[in-house]
Design a protein around this motif. Structure first.
Motif, PDB file in Angstrom:
ATOM      1  N   LEU A 278       0.691  -1.253  -0.044  1.00 29.13           N
ATOM      2  CA  LEU A 278       0.219   0.009  -0.117  1.00 29.13           C
ATOM      3  C   LEU A 278       0.716   1.308  -0.281  1.00 29.13           C
ATOM      4  O   LEU A 278       0.679   2.032  -0.148  1.00 29.13           O
ATOM      5  N   LEU A 279       2.267   1.171   0.623  1.00 30.50           N
ATOM      6  CA  LEU A 279       2.387   2.428   0.842  1.00 30.50           C
ATOM      7  C   LEU A 279       3.866   2.596  -0.210  1.00 30.50           C
ATOM      8  O   LEU A 279       4.605   3.404  -0.556  1.00 30.50           O
ATOM      9  N   SER A 280       3.962   1.445  -1.636  1.00 32.19           N
ATOM     10  CA  SER A 280       5.366   1.448  -2.151  1.00 32.19           C
ATOM     11  C   SER A 280       4.458   1.792  -3.359  1.00 32.19           C
ATOM     12  O   SER A 280       4.860   1.528  -5.068  1.00 32.19           O
ATOM     13  N   ASP A 281       3.110   0.801  -3.872  1.00 38.71           N
ATOM     14  CA  ASP A 281       2.039   0.871  -4.926  1.00 38.71           C
ATOM     15  C   ASP A 281       1.208   2.179  -5.139  1.00 38.71           C
ATOM     16  O   ASP A 281       0.237   2.026  -4.763  1.00 38.71           O
ATOM     17  N   TRP A 282       1.422   3.144  -6.210  1.00 39.23           N
ATOM     18  CA  TRP A 282       0.493   4.847  -5.921  1.00 39.23           C
ATOM     19  C   TRP A 282      -1.227   3.924  -6.202  1.00 39.23           C
ATOM     20  O   TRP A 282      -2.347   4.033  -5.801  1.00 39.23           O
ATOM     21  N   LYS A 283      -1.040   2.935  -6.805  1.00 38.60           N
ATOM     22  CA  LYS A 283      -2.271   2.164  -7.814  1.00 38.60           C
ATOM     23  C   LYS A 283      -2.772   1.451  -6.944  1.00 38.60           C
ATOM     24  O   LYS A 283      -4.008   1.043  -7.268  1.00 38.60           O
ATOM     25  N   MET A 284      -1.808   0.798  -6.105  1.00 38.43           N
ATOM     26  CA  MET A 284      -2.604   0.048  -4.568  1.00 38.43           C
ATOM     27  C   MET A 284      -3.851   0.942  -3.820  1.00 38.43           C
ATOM     28  O   MET A 284      -5.173   0.162  -3.227  1.00 38.43           O
ATOM     29  N   GLU A 285      -3.297   2.218  -4.171  1.00 41.86           N
ATOM     30  CA  GLU A 285      -4.355   3.659  -3.355  1.00 41.86           C
ATOM     31  C   GLU A 285      -5.122   3.847  -4.061  1.00 41.86           C
ATOM     32  O   GLU A 285      -6.704   4.364  -3.141  1.00 41.86           O
ATOM     33  N   HIS A 286      -6.160   3.132  -5.010  1.00 38.37           N
ATOM     34  CA  HIS A 286      -7.026   3.392  -5.865  1.00 38.37           C
ATOM     35  C   HIS A 286      -8.850   2.998  -5.065  1.00 38.37           C
ATOM     36  O   HIS A 286      -9.628   4.040  -4.815  1.00 38.37           O
ATOM     37  N   LEU A 287      -8.184   1.664  -4.290  1.00 41.97           N
ATOM     38  CA  LEU A 287      -9.227   1.037  -3.827  1.00 41.97           C
ATOM     39  C   LEU A 287      -8.683   0.288  -2.923  1.00 41.97           C
ATOM     40  O   LEU A 287      -7.940  -1.224  -3.565  1.00 41.97           O
ATOM     41  N   PHE A 288      -8.764  -0.145  -1.863  1.00 41.90           N
ATOM     42  CA  PHE A 288      -8.194  -0.599  -0.303  1.00 41.90           C
ATOM     43  C   PHE A 288      -8.546  -0.956   0.643  1.00 41.90           C
ATOM     44  O   PHE A 288      -9.627  -0.646   0.854  1.00 41.90           O
ATOM     45  N   ALA A 303     -12.845  -3.166  13.389  1.00 43.77           N
ATOM     46  CA  ALA A 303     -13.466  -3.132  11.666  1.00 43.77           C
ATOM     47  C   ALA A 303     -13.219  -2.894  10.934  1.00 43.77           C
ATOM     48  O   ALA A 303     -12.147  -2.396  10.224  1.00 43.77           O
ATOM     49  N   LEU A 304     -13.554  -2.927   9.744  1.00 38.85           N
ATOM     50  CA  LEU A 304     -13.299  -3.450   8.309  1.00 38.85           C
ATOM     51  C   LEU A 304     -13.694  -2.371   7.540  1.00 38.85           C
ATOM     52  O   LEU A 304     -14.856  -1.975   7.108  1.00 38.85           O
ATOM     53  N   LEU A 305     -12.736  -1.348   6.395  1.00 42.83           N
ATOM     54  CA  LEU A 305     -13.213  -0.356   6.429  1.00 42.83           C
ATOM     55  C   LEU A 305     -12.744  -0.438   4.477  1.00 42.83           C
ATOM     56  O   LEU A 305     -11.616  -0.926   4.477  1.00 42.83           O
ATOM     57  N   THR A 306     -13.486   0.087   3.748  1.00 41.34           N
ATOM     58  CA  THR A 306     -13.025   0.087   2.499  1.00 41.34           C
ATOM     59  C   THR A 306     -13.220   1.809   1.391  1.00 41.34           C
ATOM     60  O   THR A 306     -13.923   2.193   1.957  1.00 41.34           O
ATOM     61  N   ILE A 307     -11.562   1.536   0.980  1.00 39.98           N
ATOM     62  CA  ILE A 307     -11.706   2.927   1.202  1.00 39.98           C
ATOM     63  C   ILE A 307     -11.103   3.264  -0.585  1.00 39.98           C
ATOM     64  O   ILE A 307     -10.440   2.620  -1.100  1.00 39.98           O
ATOM     65  N   ASP A 308     -12.237   4.483  -0.912  1.00 42.78           N
ATOM     66  CA  ASP A 308     -11.943   4.500  -2.384  1.00 42.78           C
ATOM     67  C   ASP A 308     -11.957   5.595  -1.907  1.00 42.78           C
ATOM     68  O   ASP A 308     -12.377   6.519  -2.563  1.00 42.78           O
ATOM     69  N   THR A 309     -10.507   5.700  -3.581  1.00 42.84           N
ATOM     70  CA  THR A 309      -9.643   6.948  -3.296  1.00 42.84           C
ATOM     71  C   THR A 309     -10.141   7.901  -4.977  1.00 42.84           C
ATOM     72  O   THR A 309     -10.026   8.742  -5.405  1.00 42.84           O
ATOM     73  N   HIS A 310     -10.278   6.492  -5.686  1.00 38.92           N
ATOM     74  CA  HIS A 310     -10.652   7.036  -7.561  1.00 38.92           C
ATOM     75  C   HIS A 310     -12.128   7.459  -8.380  1.00 38.92           C
ATOM     76  O   HIS A 310     -12.070   7.979  -8.570  1.00 38.92           O
ATOM     77  N   SER A 311     -12.881   6.901  -7.880  1.00 40.12           N
ATOM     78  CA  SER A 311     -13.786   6.819  -8.503  1.00 40.12           C
ATOM     79  C   SER A 311     -15.160   8.017  -7.863  1.00 40.12           C
ATOM     80  O   SER A 311     -16.010   8.059  -9.061  1.00 40.12           O
TER      81      SER A 311
END
Length: 354
Positions: A278-288, A303-311
């Motif tokens: 997550l900290l080394s590949d910027w593409k991983m930060e789109h949806l994680f 608690a499991l959170l889904t984080i969407d930075t792209h859509s």
């Protein structure tokens, strides 16, 4: 050690007549139930424990293992050792334990606590020796009545040394704890000492030589000089309404491991991901996915959170402009957006909390 006792009090409280209150004295490191969903995590229900417990870089944060008591003890020894070794600039560490003998005769302005006066110090120059000693004496930190959190705090100060601590601090901060509503609360300098090994009082990168208007400061302000293993995020609704949030620099926002201590409205929690890329590949930060743990006994599962930075932007779809701001803009989500701006966050069926 005897000559260090008054200086230990001064670097903690700013004077020699404050002593730790009952809440601090009864605090020790306690894991959640072995082999449970939260067996990787330490309880941190009290204000005194929160800052220290949530900063421990426990290996289990990266694999969510359901572990037994022996594995918990080993992980705690590793975590305590890592922090102390970093404070000693990766050259030495000092452990403080309680003995039966008093080694200090107090002055008139020194208040006895029948605990600090009985410390014995053990110093090491090899990290493996530190870990072995801590593991052999782990009950001194995790047994009820052990004063474990205070002992670790003392060990941290002696590992850093009072001389280096005074160099770390600046004109804004002279000691590590402050009194708030009858309890001693950790200042940012102590949080940074736990995270980075250096007690810088501010969260920005580097050293600040000039003020907001560009004019030179009378004395420089000390920030964070290097990336930490564990990161830090900060959100305060009250502070945002009164003034402005301190801008956390990239040294703390982008740690070496995908683990962030979160200061949210004055309480501490942990946000983490088992996915190191997550900290080394910027593409991983789109949806994680990220996991959230607040240290409270009431939390029964991670608690499991889904984080969407792209859509789409997070404000899209929020039509309710009235009502409780915490329900409209949960503080955990606002803290996450200080790192991933505009992110949409799905709690996957869990009611938002912090």
């Amino acid at each position: 050690f005897c000559t260090k006792t008054p200086n230990l009090r001064k670097i903690l409280f700013g004077n020699t007549f404050y002593v730790f209150n009952y809440e601090w004295k009864k605090s020790f490191f306690k894991f959640r139930e072995p082999y449970s969903n939260l067996s990787y995590a330490l309880e941190a229900e009290r204000v005194s424990k929160q800052t220290v417990c949530v900063c421990l870089n426990l290996p289990f944060f990266l694999n969510l293992s359901e572990v037994g008591e022996k594995e918990q003890e080993r992980a705690l020894a590793v975590a305590l050792t890592d922090i102390l070794w970093a404070a000693g600039e990766e050259r030495s560490a000092t452990i403080s334990l309680v003995t039966s003998d008093y080694c200090f005769t107090p002055h008139l302005d020194y208040k006895l606590d029948n605990f600090t006066e009985r410390l014995q110090l053990f110093s090491f120059n090899r990290k493996e020796d530190v870990k072995k000693f801590v593991h052999e004496h782990i009950q001194c930190f995790e047994d009820e009545g052990s004063h474990g959190v205070i002992l670790f705090l003392y060990s941290l100060i002696f590992s850093r040394t009072i001389t280096r601590l005074r160099e770390d601090l600046d004109c804004t901060t002279s000691h590590l704890l402050h009194l708030s509503l009858g309890n001693f609360v950790c200042r940012q300098a102590l949080m940074n000492l736990l995270l980075t090994g250096r007690a810088s009082p501010n969260v920005f990168n580097g050293t600040l030589q000039c003020g907001d208007d560009g004019s030179p400061l009378e004395k420089p302000l000390h920030g964070v000089l290097a990336r930490s293993a564990v990161g830090y995020l900060h959100w305060s609704r009250e502070l945002l309404e009164r003034t402005k949030l301190p801008m956390v620099g990239s040294m703390l926002k982008t740690p070496k491991l995908p683990i962030w201590v979160c200061s949210i409205n004055g309480t501490y929690s942990v946000l983490f991901s088992p996915n190191r890329s997550l900290l080394s590949d910027w593409k991983m930060e789109h949806l994680f996915h990220m996991y959230f743990y607040n240290g409270q006994p009431s939390q029964q599962s991670t608690a499991l959170l889904t984080i969407d930075t792209h859509s789409h932007h997070w404000e899209v779809g929020i039509k309710d402009t009235q009502g409780d701001p915490e329900k409209r803009f949960p503080s955990v989500e606002m803290a996450i957006r200080t790192k991933w701006e505009g992110a949409a966050i799905d709690w996957n069926g869990t009611m938002p909390f912090f």
